[in-house]
Design a protein around this motif. Structure first.
Motif, PDB file in Angstrom:
ATOM      1  N   ARG A 141      -8.463  18.237 -38.556  1.00 34.30           N
ATOM      2  CA  ARG A 141      -8.587  16.916 -38.011  1.00 34.30           C
ATOM      3  C   ARG A 141      -8.034  15.717 -38.553  1.00 34.30           C
ATOM      4  NH1 ARG A 141     -12.779  16.554 -33.748  1.00 34.30           N
ATOM      5  NH2 ARG A 141     -13.492  18.779 -33.345  1.00 34.30           N
ATOM      6  N   LEU A 142      -8.291  15.618 -39.713  1.00 35.25           N
ATOM      7  CA  LEU A 142      -7.745  14.609 -40.596  1.00 35.25           C
ATOM      8  C   LEU A 142      -6.125  14.559 -40.609  1.00 35.25           C
ATOM      9  CD1 LEU A 142     -10.283  14.120 -43.552  1.00 35.25           C
ATOM     10  CD2 LEU A 142      -9.784  12.724 -41.690  1.00 35.25           C
ATOM     11  N   GLN A 197      -4.686  13.649 -37.708  1.00 41.20           N
ATOM     12  CA  GLN A 197      -4.514  12.087 -37.544  1.00 41.20           C
ATOM     13  C   GLN A 197      -3.064  11.337 -38.084  1.00 41.20           C
ATOM     14  OE1 GLN A 197      -7.843  10.196 -39.158  1.00 41.20           O
ATOM     15  NE2 GLN A 197      -9.354  11.406 -38.043  1.00 41.20           N
ATOM     16  N   ALA A 224      -0.454   8.045 -37.905  1.00 37.67           N
ATOM     17  CA  ALA A 224      -0.904   7.069 -38.939  1.00 37.67           C
ATOM     18  C   ALA A 224       0.333   6.322 -39.300  1.00 37.67           C
ATOM     19  CB  ALA A 224      -1.801   7.929 -40.122  1.00 37.67           C
ATOM     20  N   VAL A 226      -4.427   4.347 -37.797  1.00 40.73           N
ATOM     21  CA  VAL A 226      -4.287   5.725 -37.200  1.00 40.73           C
ATOM     22  C   VAL A 226      -4.410   5.239 -35.578  1.00 40.73           C
ATOM     23  CG1 VAL A 226      -5.444   7.767 -36.621  1.00 40.73           C
ATOM     24  CG2 VAL A 226      -5.372   7.154 -38.855  1.00 40.73           C
ATOM     25  N   ASP A 274      -4.254   7.232 -32.978  1.00 42.06           N
ATOM     26  CA  ASP A 274      -4.837   8.116 -32.221  1.00 42.06           C
ATOM     27  C   ASP A 274      -5.134   9.581 -32.841  1.00 42.06           C
ATOM     28  OD1 ASP A 274      -5.948   9.453 -29.867  1.00 42.06           O
ATOM     29  OD2 ASP A 274      -3.992   9.993 -29.082  1.00 42.06           O
ATOM     30  N   ARG A 315     -11.307  13.050 -34.405  1.00 37.23           N
ATOM     31  CA  ARG A 315     -12.192  12.144 -35.310  1.00 37.23           C
ATOM     32  C   ARG A 315     -12.946  13.402 -36.406  1.00 37.23           C
ATOM     33  NH1 ARG A 315     -13.692   6.845 -34.678  1.00 37.23           N
ATOM     34  NH2 ARG A 315     -12.662   5.898 -32.958  1.00 37.23           N
ATOM     35  N   VAL A 367     -12.380   7.428 -45.254  1.00 36.00           N
ATOM     36  CA  VAL A 367     -12.492   7.505 -44.014  1.00 36.00           C
ATOM     37  C   VAL A 367     -13.724   6.639 -43.359  1.00 36.00           C
ATOM     38  CG1 VAL A 367     -13.187   9.270 -42.144  1.00 36.00           C
ATOM     39  CG2 VAL A 367     -11.551  10.161 -43.966  1.00 36.00           C
ATOM     40  N   ILE A 412     -12.093   8.351 -38.935  1.00 29.14           N
ATOM     41  CA  ILE A 412     -10.808   7.894 -38.956  1.00 29.14           C
ATOM     42  C   ILE A 412     -10.148   7.692 -40.310  1.00 29.14           C
ATOM     43  CG2 ILE A 412      -8.778   6.529 -38.046  1.00 29.14           C
ATOM     44  CD1 ILE A 412     -10.012   8.026 -36.018  1.00 29.14           C
ATOM     45  N   THR A 440      -8.812   5.449 -43.280  1.00 26.27           N
ATOM     46  CA  THR A 440      -8.751   4.156 -43.143  1.00 26.27           C
ATOM     47  C   THR A 440      -7.844   3.576 -44.624  1.00 26.27           C
ATOM     48  OG1 THR A 440     -10.978   3.963 -44.155  1.00 26.27           O
ATOM     49  CG2 THR A 440     -10.385   3.761 -41.755  1.00 26.27           C
TER      50      THR A 440
END
Length: 130
Positions: free
Chosen positions: A31-32, A35, A39, A56, A58, A61, A101, A105, A107
């Protein structure tokens, strides 16, 4: 389409480091990695910092194994950074990188020095610990 003029695409070294940090079969890392498709680089943590915030637009998560309070950051990956070309021993550690994260998400990427000198460039993926 690229999200906003105030964000920029990752430089090659930034993206290579993010890819290396996420090159893991750990639960949720797919999932990461997904992203990263939307990003972008948001801002340095402070002027001259190698650590930076990530935006990010969309993506799916990430769900942490243990509950994390909403709005609280979580380090999902931490690796030691070694001197270029050095054997990976404690004596050759020059810093650490952390992938942050928040609310599922990505960050931020933090690069912390283990010496008196602040880093002036990001490490190469080959400098990361196993």
């Amino acid at each position: 389409m690229f999200p906003s003029a105030r964000y920029r695409r990752f430089r090659r070294d930034e993206r290579a480091l993010l890819d290396a940090l996420l090159d893991s079969q750990e639960s949720g890392f797919d999932r990461l990695r997904a992203q990263l498709a939307t990003a972008s680089y948001k801002a340095p943590w402070f002027p001259g910092s190698m650590s930076f915030e990530i935006h990010v637009a969309d993506g799916p998560r990430y769900a942490a194994a243990d509950p994390v309070p909403e709005g609280e950051g979580l380090i999902v990956r931490a690796q030691q950074v070694y001197q270029p070309g050095a054997e990976k021993t404690d004596a050759a550690v020059i810093g650490n990188v952390f992938l942050w994260v928040t609310d599922g998400i990505i960050t931020g990427l933090e690069y912390a020095a283990a010496t008196d000198r602040p880093p002036t460039s990001l490490p190469e993926p080959s400098q990361l610990g196993d």
